[in-house]
Scaffold this active site. Structure first.
Site, PDB file in Angstrom:
ATOM      1  N   LYS A   1       0.815  -1.221   0.000  1.00  0.00           N
ATOM      2  CA  LYS A   1       0.000   0.000   0.000  1.00  0.00           C
ATOM      3  C   LYS A   1       0.851   1.275   0.000  1.00  0.00           C
ATOM      4  O   LYS A   1       0.589   2.226   0.739  1.00  0.00           O
ATOM      5  CB  LYS A   1      -0.966   0.003   1.181  1.00  0.00           C
ATOM      6  CG  LYS A   1      -1.972  -1.151   1.158  1.00  0.00           C
ATOM      7  CD  LYS A   1      -2.956  -1.053   2.305  1.00  0.00           C
ATOM      8  CE  LYS A   1      -3.970  -2.182   2.269  1.00  0.00           C
ATOM      9  NZ  LYS A   1      -3.393  -3.513   2.592  1.00  0.00           N
ATOM     10  N   ARG A   2       1.860   1.313  -0.851  1.00  0.00           N
ATOM     11  CA  ARG A   2       2.717   2.480  -0.940  1.00  0.00           C
ATOM     12  C   ARG A   2       2.073   3.564  -1.803  1.00  0.00           C
ATOM     13  O   ARG A   2       1.225   3.293  -2.641  1.00  0.00           O
ATOM     14  CB  ARG A   2       4.080   2.101  -1.526  1.00  0.00           C
ATOM     15  CG  ARG A   2       4.858   1.064  -0.728  1.00  0.00           C
ATOM     16  CD  ARG A   2       5.226   1.581   0.659  1.00  0.00           C
ATOM     17  NE  ARG A   2       6.182   0.700   1.309  1.00  0.00           N
ATOM     18  CZ  ARG A   2       5.949   0.000   2.404  1.00  0.00           C
ATOM     19  NH1 ARG A   2       4.763   0.064   2.984  1.00  0.00           N
ATOM     20  NH2 ARG A   2       6.886  -0.763   2.926  1.00  0.00           N
TER      21      ARG A   2
END
Length: 280
Positions: free
Chosen positions: A97-98
């Site tokens: 989830k960057r």
């Protein structure tokens, strides 16, 4: 690895069935398996999951946070876990989830999507809340290298609705805007675009238009989080063939026995395949 991510994912789902299994080594799960909550336990857990599921499921999805909590030694186990699936038909989505801007987004792309990186996965999860355009370095790196990304659109956590369902000046929700921008990236790609979206399987009929997405839909939240396979068709309608349902604890809780893990994955796969089957 050869070919575009979307094509490889389509082939894996057609061959092995529509199922992603999340590798989420919660402390409680390690304990339930009779393992210590440390790097040694983490390594044993991950190795067993790899042995049980490689070439048995279309996709596995390690959750990076549960490895990062052990520092560099945990990251080393994550690298090893990803590499277990090299040369198999099972693809790896790294759940990280960057999301950032400019050179930082490019650095994240290098970390997870560069062929030379020990953390290179087939795809990663990314957050669009600095703007979908800010993800361009990640999207470009993915598509240039035959890899993919899954952009958060409608998550199942209750806090997400305040942002994701907020309506912008043009009258569309934030989530719909994300979906529409990803649709543009995937336009004209066959048999399936390389950039997908994340839509929680617990949401039911979510009220958003996926008609033009032309990309995979990662649907987490089945099993312990409350989502049910028999609700997938109602939630995703005509896009059902592009849905990748994701289980975690429902399957992993069957361990540590390899045969029992495989049987749990097979049940989940069959439930999802039946729910998503296209009928005449």
């Amino acid at each position: 690895m050869s070919g575009r991510f979307g094509a490889r994912l389509r082939a894996a789902m057609d061959t092995l069935g529509p199922l992603c299994v999340g590798i989420d080594p919660h402390p409680s799960l390690l304990t339930a398996w009779g393992l210590s909550d440390d790097v040694k336990g983490l390594e044993a857990f991950s190795r067993t999951v790899g042995e049980a599921l490689a070439d048995r499921v279309a996709v596995i999805k390690p959750q990076s946070a549960f490895y990062e909590r052990f520092g560099s030694r945990g990251i080393a186990v994550l690298e090893s876990t990803i590499r277990q699936f090299d040369g198999t038909r099972t693809l790896v989505i790294l759940d990280v989830k960057r999301g950032d801007i400019g050179s930082t987004a490019a650095a994240y792309a290098d970390a997870y999507l560069d062929p030379a990186s020990p953390l290179r996965a087939d795809a990663i999860t990314v957050s669009p809340y600095l703007g979908v355009g800010a993800l361009r370095p990640i999207i470009d790196k993915a598509t240039a290298g035959g890899l993919g990304a899954f952009v958060l659109a409608l998550t199942s956590n209750p806090e997400g609705a305040a942002v994701q369902r907020a309506v912008g000046a043009a009258g569309a929700t934030v989530a719909q805007t994300v979906i529409d921008e990803i649709s543009q990236v995937n336009a004209g790609v066959t048999p399936l675009g390389d950039i997908g979206v994340v839509i929680g399987a617990t949401l039911g009929q979510h009220g958003h238009d996926l008609t033009n997405l032309n990309g995979p839909i990662l649907a987490p939240g089945l099993g312990a989080q409350g989502g049910r396979a028999d609700g997938l068709r109602a939630a995703f309608g005509d896009q059902a063939p592009d849905v990748l349902p994701s289980y975690s604890r429902e399957v992993l809780g069957a361990g540590p026995d390899v045969a029992t893990l495989r049987a749990a994955a097979e049940r989940a796969r069959d439930d999802c395949a039946a729910a998503l089957a296209v009928t005449a």
